[in-house]
Design a protein around this motif. Structure first.
Motif: not given
Length: 135
Positions: A7, A10-11, A16-17, A20-21
């Motif tokens: 999270s 991502t921010e 997008e998550s 990011a993952q």
């Protein structure tokens, strides 16, 4: 706990998550391969899910492929894995630009520092050439 890190990434990086993952997994996998075992184990023990994220990312890197574009080509010229260049190639393959890569890296290190402390993170950053730019 990995959800919190994803999270934040991502921010901070504005991605997008799912990306990011994958990026966080690639960075954790890289750190586990390149960093000193003791401090890496300490960080991974303080961040539940870190080992699984690294395993998932490490499983898709077949023999130095995986990276794309200019960074992937440069990593290939530097001997397959290519250290930081190899990591940059993999992150570029996820569609990340250099600024996004730096944002993701800094956030991963900030999170690790919060959870495992400055000593372990400092030892990791000091042991990997060029890593200090992300800490």
């Amino acid at each position: 706990m990995m959800d919190e890190l994803i999270s934040r990434v991502t921010e901070t990086a504005g991605i997008e998550s799912g990306v990011a993952q994958q990026a966080v997994g690639q960075i954790l996998s890289f750190l586990r391969k390149e960093g000193p075992e003791g401090p890496i184990n300490e960080v991974f023990s303080k961040i539940p899910g870190a080992a699984e994220a690294a395993d998932a990312a490490g499983g898709d890197s077949g023999g130095g492929g995986g990276g794309g574009g200019l960074m992937g080509a440069l990593g290939g010229m530097m001997g397959g894995g290519g250290g930081l260049m190899g990591l940059a190639g993999k992150l570029s393959g996820l569609g990340l630009g250099m600024g996004e890569m730096q944002s993701v890296g800094r956030e991963v290190f900030a999170f690790a520092r919060e959870k495992a402390g400055e000593d372990a993170v400092g030892q990791i950053a000091g042991a990997i050439p060029g890593m200090s730019q992300f800490t």
